[in-house]
Design an enzyme around this catalytic site. Structure first.
Site, PDB file in Angstrom:
ATOM      1  N   TYR A 113       0.818  -1.216   0.000  1.00 15.91           N
ATOM      2  CA  TYR A 113       0.000   0.000   0.000  1.00 15.91           C
ATOM      3  C   TYR A 113       0.859   1.276   0.000  1.00 15.91           C
ATOM      4  O   TYR A 113       0.336   2.360   0.194  1.00 15.91           O
ATOM      5  CB  TYR A 113      -0.935   0.005   1.211  1.00 15.91           C
ATOM      6  N   ASP A 166      -1.524 -11.342   8.346  1.00 13.24           N
ATOM      7  CA  ASP A 166      -0.741 -12.491   7.864  1.00 13.24           C
ATOM      8  C   ASP A 166       0.724 -12.412   8.276  1.00 13.24           C
ATOM      9  O   ASP A 166       1.367 -13.431   8.489  1.00 13.24           O
ATOM     10  CB  ASP A 166      -0.820 -12.559   6.333  1.00 13.24           C
ATOM     11  N   HIS A 210       4.808  -6.417  -4.392  1.00 14.10           N
ATOM     12  CA  HIS A 210       3.408  -6.673  -4.680  1.00 14.10           C
ATOM     13  C   HIS A 210       2.540  -5.472  -4.383  1.00 14.10           C
ATOM     14  O   HIS A 210       2.904  -4.584  -3.612  1.00 14.10           O
ATOM     15  CB  HIS A 210       2.903  -7.902  -3.923  1.00 14.10           C
ATOM     16  N   TYR A 269     -11.415  -1.076  -0.374  1.00 13.20           N
ATOM     17  CA  TYR A 269     -11.465  -0.712   1.051  1.00 13.20           C
ATOM     18  C   TYR A 269     -10.165  -0.044   1.490  1.00 13.20           C
ATOM     19  O   TYR A 269     -10.105   0.584   2.538  1.00 13.20           O
ATOM     20  CB  TYR A 269     -11.781  -1.943   1.914  1.00 13.20           C
ATOM     21  N   ARG A 270      -9.158  -0.129   0.632  1.00  7.57           N
ATOM     22  CA  ARG A 270      -7.832   0.370   0.998  1.00  7.57           C
ATOM     23  C   ARG A 270      -7.021   0.326  -0.286  1.00  7.57           C
ATOM     24  O   ARG A 270      -7.259  -0.545  -1.135  1.00  7.57           O
ATOM     25  CB  ARG A 270      -7.251  -0.615   2.004  1.00  7.57           C
TER      26      ARG A 270
END
Ligand code: ADP
Length: 597
Positions: free
Chosen positions: A143, A203, A446, A527-528
């Site tokens: 992000y 995670d 990623h 959502y993000r």
């Protein structure tokens, strides 16, 4: 290859706990063995200045900041940039850069030691009109990591010196933490005190408990909605003043913190905590959380043979989740992820170019204990043995309606199978295992594409096809993880790209942009998102002529008239930046981030 010791949790707030030291070392060795990028390279420019600040002006401002925080409290971002890896991550830029590594960098870093120093930094920023970018741990990987949205901002690294577990209340099953407390640290602290309490972890366990919650991250025990399970905040507002939310707004007796600060969320009057999540309205310096009393647990997996089982799986999950028979937020994944989580590179199965072919997935999984499957469901049930048994009876009977489905317990799978990591995560034990799929490609980075869709077969199929087709178009393997609740699913598509390959980065950006637009047309929003796509995502929430954006801007301008706090975070720009070309809404805009400064 670096042979240095990975910092331990005893020596560094962001370090690795002793119990995972060996595993971390092995993970780093594997990652670095397929890295082709150099550890670092010379910088194109020495320091990226904040916008509209001359070198002299910057030097004067930095000298003033040093007077406030001391030499140790300020660091220029003038050295070579190192991406490192998860456990040795940078606070200077986005380690998983999706544009040029040097684009999204800070000019300097500030290391406050206390809330009052954070207040002083904010006052300093207002005086010199320098944008700040607060981070807790800076491990917001996928992000944007630690990168500021406005290059040249000063990163306020809260975690380095403000990393204490301030309180754990065993009876109330709650805690109060500072920004630099990682899941690893909170977990170890509870073990040290031998308390019968669980934390909830995502995670990977290296993120900040506080930072993840205000970015509305999730985990996998029944307390998996991190923001919903917070209770009480202390916030430095953009003018430097201090606020306590919830019951914390009532002074405790004799100067103590209010005794119900971590007990009752909404207190009296408007519930305002939410405006400090996914926003740029304040810097959170303390936050309370509820902890889960420890309980029995049983993880399991259910496999499904056919691609077309997808719809039925989703329709079976919905009532089970609505009735709270499913114990946590389970994950539904595609068979290809069974290959990726082994930690082996893609080339282990397929050396061709383009997408990983379906028949190669089939051949790959056939050789694994799960066999020839298409989908796999990871769930966990909680409670005493009798209630777990009755829950599992219902779950097994429902899923057995799908022909060829297979129910498996961890005890039936080999010790190195991924399920054992799920057992830990789903019982609040923070781990590192999820890093393994980063070995899929060299220099792997990623990006997450994370839309919310209703939990029903029709919508599930629509979003899955949309995502899969666009992955195909842009040449990426599709890694879907659906975190399925009763009413909605977080569909997390993980785009894994080689950050040494400019064309892959371009395609990853193109894929993100097209998925955001196509999903919005179907009514699905994220959502993000990664900070580079924040403007586009915010724009999709445009009902009522952009009423939500206008509301956020009104709050922003009222609280932060000088626009110093995290401009552009979540697509919220202060008035001094609005309409001046900062909003990134297309690939053209992305390529010219630098030109705009
Ligand atoms: P983590 O390491 O837990 O993933 P980060 O420190 O990267 O979390 O923070 C996630 C996001 O939340 C960042 O983009 C940052 O802008 C914001 N953020 C983090 N900590 C704070 C804080 N204490 N106050 C305000 N915003 C914060």
């Amino acid at each position: 290859m670096s042979q240095s010791q990975i910092p331990s949790l005893n020596s560094l707030h962001s370090g690795v706990p002793e119990r995972l030291a060996k595993e971390a070392d092995a993970a780093r060795t594997r990652l670095y063995s397929i890295r082709t990028l150099p550890e670092s390279k010379p910088r194109g420019e020495p320091v990226r200045l904040p916008p509209n600040i001359t070198q002299d002006g910057f030097d004067t401002a930095i000298n003033a900041l040093v007077k406030i925080l001391g030499e140790k409290g300020v660091e220029l971002n003038d050295k070579e940039l190192k991406d490192g890896w998860y456990m040795e991550h940078p606070n200077t830029h986005d380690a998983y850069h999706v544009i040029d590594q040097e684009e999204m960098v800070c000019s300097a870093l500030a290391y406050p030691c206390s809330t009052s120093e954070v207040q002083s930094i904010v006052k300093w920023a207002n005086e010199y009109r320098i944008p700040l970018w607060p981070i807790s741990m800076g491990r917001n990987i996928g992000y944007g990591g630690a990168a500021p949205r406005v290059p040249g901002s000063v990163v306020v690294d809260l975690g380095r010196n403000m990393n204490q577990v301030l309180r754990i209340d065993e009876n109330n099953a709650s805690c109060m933490v500072e920004p630099g407390v990682s899941y690893f640290k909170l977990y170890e602290e509870i073990q040290k005190r031998d308390l019968p309490l669980w934390i909830d972890t995502p995670d990977l366990g290296g993120g900040s408990v506080l930072g993840n919650a205000i970015d509305r991250g999730v985990g996998y025990t029944p307390y998996g909605d991190h923001f919903a399970n917070h209770c009480g905040m202390e916030v430095v507002l953009p003018d430097g003043s201090l606020l306590r939310t919830g019951m914390g707004a009532i002074p405790g007796k004799d100067g103590a913190d209010n005794p119900t600060w971590e007990s009752f969320q909404h207190a009296y009057g408007p519930a305002i905590d939410g405006i400090f999540s996914q926003s740029n309205f304040g810097i959170v310096t303390k936050m309370g959380f509820w902890l889960m009393p420890e309980t029995g647990h049983q993880s399991y997996m259910i496999t499904f043979p056919r691609e077309e089982d997808f719809e039925q799986i989703v329709d079976i999950i919905r009532p089970l989740a609505l009735k709270r028979i499913l114990g946590n937020i389970p994950q539904l994944r595609h068979a290809i992820q069974e290959l990726a989580v082994t930690g082996k590179p893609r080339t282990n199965w397929y050396t061709g170019s383009g997408r990983f072919p379906r028949d190669v997935v089939r051949e790959g999984v056939k050789a694994l204990p799960v066999g020839d499957i298409s989908w796999v469901f990871y769930g966990t049930q909680y409670g005493d043995a009798a209630s777990i048994k009755s829950q599992l009876d219902i779950i097994k009977s429902e899923f057995s309606k799908i022909k060829g489905s297979r129910f498996m317990l961890p005890s039936e799978l080999p010790a190195d199978h991924y399920i054992h990591s799920r057992v830990n995560v789903c019982s609040g034990v923070p781990v590192l295992k999820e890093l393994d799929w980063l070995n899929w490609k060299s220099n792997a980075a990623h990006l997450f594409f994370s839309p919310i869709t209703p939990t029903d077969s029709k919508n599930a199929r629509t979003i899955h096809n949309l995502i899969d087709n666009l992955h195909q178009k842009w040449g990426f393997d599709t890694f879907p993880t659906l975190c399925v609740a009763g009413r909605e699913m977080h569909y997390i598509a993980n785009i894994v790209y080689d950050r040494a390959d400019e064309d892959e980065k371009r395609r990853a950006r193109g894929l993100m942009r097209e998925m955001i637009a196509a999903a919005a047309k179907e009514g699905f929003g994220e959502y993000r998102t990664h900070l580079l796509f924040a403007d586009q995502v915010a724009e999709t929430y445009g009902w009522g002529g952009g009423a939500l954006r206008k509301f956020n801007e009104t709050i922003k301008d009222a609280l932060d008239p000088n626009g110093i706090l995290a401009p552009g975070r979540n697509g919220i720009w202060p008035k001094s930046y609005r309409g001046k070309g900062w909003e990134l809404v297309g690939e053209g805009a992305l390529q010219s981030v630098k030109a705009k400064i």
